[in-house]
Design a protein around this motif. Structure first.
Motif, PDB file in Angstrom:
ATOM      1  N   GLU A   1       0.831  -1.205   0.000  1.00 22.57           N
ATOM      2  CA  GLU A   1       0.000   0.000   0.000  1.00 22.57           C
ATOM      3  C   GLU A   1       0.868   1.258   0.000  1.00 22.57           C
ATOM      4  O   GLU A   1       0.509   2.278  -0.587  1.00 22.57           O
ATOM      5  CB  GLU A   1      -0.934  -0.004   1.211  1.00 22.57           C
ATOM      6  N   ASP A  52       0.708   4.402  -2.684  1.00 18.04           N
ATOM      7  CA  ASP A  52       0.680   5.824  -2.316  1.00 18.04           C
ATOM      8  C   ASP A  52       1.813   6.577  -3.013  1.00 18.04           C
ATOM      9  O   ASP A  52       1.634   7.719  -3.457  1.00 18.04           O
ATOM     10  CB  ASP A  52       0.815   5.977  -0.798  1.00 18.04           C
ATOM     11  N   ASP A  63      -7.115   7.017  -7.984  1.00 13.66           N
ATOM     12  CA  ASP A  63      -7.375   6.418  -6.678  1.00 13.66           C
ATOM     13  C   ASP A  63      -7.396   4.903  -6.805  1.00 13.66           C
ATOM     14  O   ASP A  63      -7.326   4.353  -7.908  1.00 13.66           O
ATOM     15  CB  ASP A  63      -8.687   6.942  -6.075  1.00 13.66           C
TER      16      ASP A  63
END
Length: 585
Positions: free
Chosen positions: A326, A330, A346
């Protein structure tokens, strides 16, 4: 307990004749390339891999065939020259999968990095990150173009100012000062290119044998102990030369064989695939390639109607599974905002993710970005044997696989006391042989091959398989004839009308497909482009089971393993059990 569908002729061929001249351990792109080259020389050669072909490091590439403009900063001029030559060569030899790619670098300063670049070149230490400015990039691209003079078939780079840059790419950050566009290539479906090489090798004759899902588990005197991953059975193979092309796992393989080494020091690279039409359009059909302010290189590549973004460069342990975290996602999102600040990205747009470990050499305290991308071949005795020789590959990349395989083959031939008889320098690969490269030639090909399945369908298959599509068409037509000609010759799938039941049967039975995951990830691009949902998964698994002759129990096991693999490594959530799939099976 093995079942009828676990019995594989490929494994039986190796088990029943356990003596060969060369045994290659590792079916990534470099092992496969070496397998093909040795087979073409008439050498008795066996290739095995503990997984599927091109399922390890070779499946985690950025889909680029490139000269490596950044390698100039590392001083790796030999590698850049070879890479550019091989890029040009693959555009000719594999035109069905390797396509020209314009790459654009957005530049936000003029002089930045010009003072720190010599220090990086001399020390290979990253130091304090410094964005490269226009002057430094211009010098690098002039040098890069110079390597393309001999046999180059891509244009020279172009440098334009802010006004023209924003006219072509209006979504770029408005303070862009210049853009530089140079030319490399992309490989649209790398796993299928690897499979073409396997088929080329096997077509050379019965002296070439291979089996996926066979693992090297030890040594016994002059023999390598192998285990069939499906049946669990072990057997031994003896070779005059053992070649270790297991990539990031080279040291682990050598340790298993009884000869520990410390050659490797790979780094992790991760990617995500986005379904974002605005971002796709914003690239203007070019790959956007830039350096983040932490010194790491990132790409945004419009590919197969989607956007591929990567990559990171982190230390990694090859004994652990490599996954996209993750934090990395990002990081990617922050980078895209850096270049295209108004485009929203996103997690809902991520349709696929993957990660892998680069097969780089050990590098001590050298910064990951400066670790050599070149390769070398280490020669030693095999385990405790006095007669068997071993070659271990350290390094290697997609772009240079043909040249690397040529070097590895030459070393193996020297150990065997043989001479090269066939050159791969100008030998087309798989479906690239006779591939039509003009609209008129494409039309002629589809007319010649589309009589039974329709010209539109023949055109799709040609784009998907190159001229190997002829074999797919013949299989589909023959299958229809065998079944009495009932129903359409090439019935489209209900959930994936771009594929057909006959095509899936071909992929399952004619292309060494062992597991359901092989079909979804490496025989097709279905998962990569986001076409895999519960309905298509159910339909495909039922068709795969029918073609492979799986029992209901085997199908349930395949579905469960596939669902876990897709969730853990690729971020795709599916259900293992389904009333639709159960009824179909």
């Amino acid at each position: 307990m093995s079942t009828q569908s676990d019995i594989r002729p490929e494994v039986d061929s190796i088990r029943s004749n356990p003596k060969t001249q060369v045994l290659i351990i590792g079916g990534g792109i470099n092992g496969i390339g070496t397998f093909r080259d040795l087979a073409l020389q008439g050498v008795d050669v066996v290739l095995i891999d503990r997984g599927d072909y091109a399922s390890g490091a070779s499946s985690a590439s950025s889909h680029m065939i490139h000269g490596g403009v950044r390698y100039l900063e590392n001083g790796e001029f030999r590698l850049v020259r070879e890479s550019v030559q091989e890029r040009n060569r693959l555009l000719r030899l594999a035109p069905h999968y390797v396509k020209p790619l314009a790459t654009t670098i957005p530049i936000f300063s003029i002089f930045s990095g010009i003072l720190s670049a010599p220090l990086r070149f001399l020390t290979h230490k990253q130091g304090k990150p410094k964005e490269r400015g226009a002057l430094l990039i211009k010098l690098g691209l002039l040098g890069y173009d110079s390597f393309s003079r001999d046999g180059g078939n891509v244009p020279r780079h172009k440098f334009v100012g802010r006004k023209k840059s924003l006219a072509k790419l209006p979504k770029l950050r408005p303070d862009v000062k210049f853009t530089a566009t140079y030319y490399d290539a992309t490989v649209e479906n790398p796993e299928r290119l690897a499979l073409d090489l396997v088929q080329d090798a096997l077509a050379a004759g019965p002296h070439a044998r291979t089996a996926n899902y066979v693992e090297a588990v030890g040594s016994d005197g002059d023999s390598v102990v192998l285990r069939d991953m499906l049946s669990g059975e072990t057997f031994e193979v003896t070779a005059d030369v053992v070649v270790n092309t297991s990539g990031p796992w080279t040291d682990l393989t050598n340790s298993t064989l009884g000869e520990p080494t410390k050659f490797m020091g790979g780094t992790k690279g991760s990617h995500i695939v986005l379904d974002n039409q605005e971002l796709f359009d914003a690239t203007g059909g070019t790959e956007v390639f830039f350096e983040n302010d932490d010194g790491r290189i990132v790409l945004i590549n419009p590919l197969n109607g989607r956007v591929l973004t990567g990559t990171t460069d982190l230390e990694a342990d090859p004994s652990e599974p490599s996954v996209t975290t993750e934090a990395e996602i990002d990081y990617f999102f922050g980078l895209m905002k850096h270049v295209f600040p108004t485009i929203k990205v996103d997690r809902s747009q991520i349709i696929y993710r993957y990660s892998g470990i680069r097969p780089l050499p050990g590098h001590g305290d050298t910064a990951p970005g400066f670790v050599s991308r070149d390769y070398r071949i280490e020669q030693s005795n095999f385990a405790d044997s006095k007669t068997v020789k071993q070659l271990s590959l350290v390094g290697g990349k997609w772009t240079t696989f043909r040249a690397l395989s040529e070097h590895m083959t030459n070393e193996a031939l020297a150990l065997l006391g043989r001479q090269r008889t066939v050159s791969t320098t100008d030998l087309p690969i798989g479906g690239g042989a006779g591939f039509p490269q003009t609209p008129a030639a494409v039309t002629s090909w589809v007319k010649a091959h589309g009589a039974d399945i329709g010209e539109a369908r023949a055109r799709v298959l040609l784009a998907r398989y190159g001229t190997k599509a002829a074999a797919v068409i013949d299989f589909i037509v023959a299958q229809s004839d065998t079944s009495g000609g009932t129903g359409a010759v090439d019935t489209p799938l209900a959930t994936l009308p771009g594929y057909s039941n006959g095509e899936i049967a071909y992929l399952m039975t004619e292309e060494h497909t062992v597991h359901l995951i092989d079909l979804l990830l490496r025989r097709t691009l279905i998962a990569f482009v986001g076409l895999l949902n519960q309905a298509s998964f159910d339909e495909l698994s039922a068709l795969a089971a029918k073609a492979a002759g799986w029992t209901p129990e085997r199908l349930a096991e395949e579905r469960a393993q596939t669902v876990e693999n897709l969730r853990f490594f690729h971020g795709i959530e599916l259900e293992a059990t389904s009333a639709t799939a159960t009824a179909a099976s």
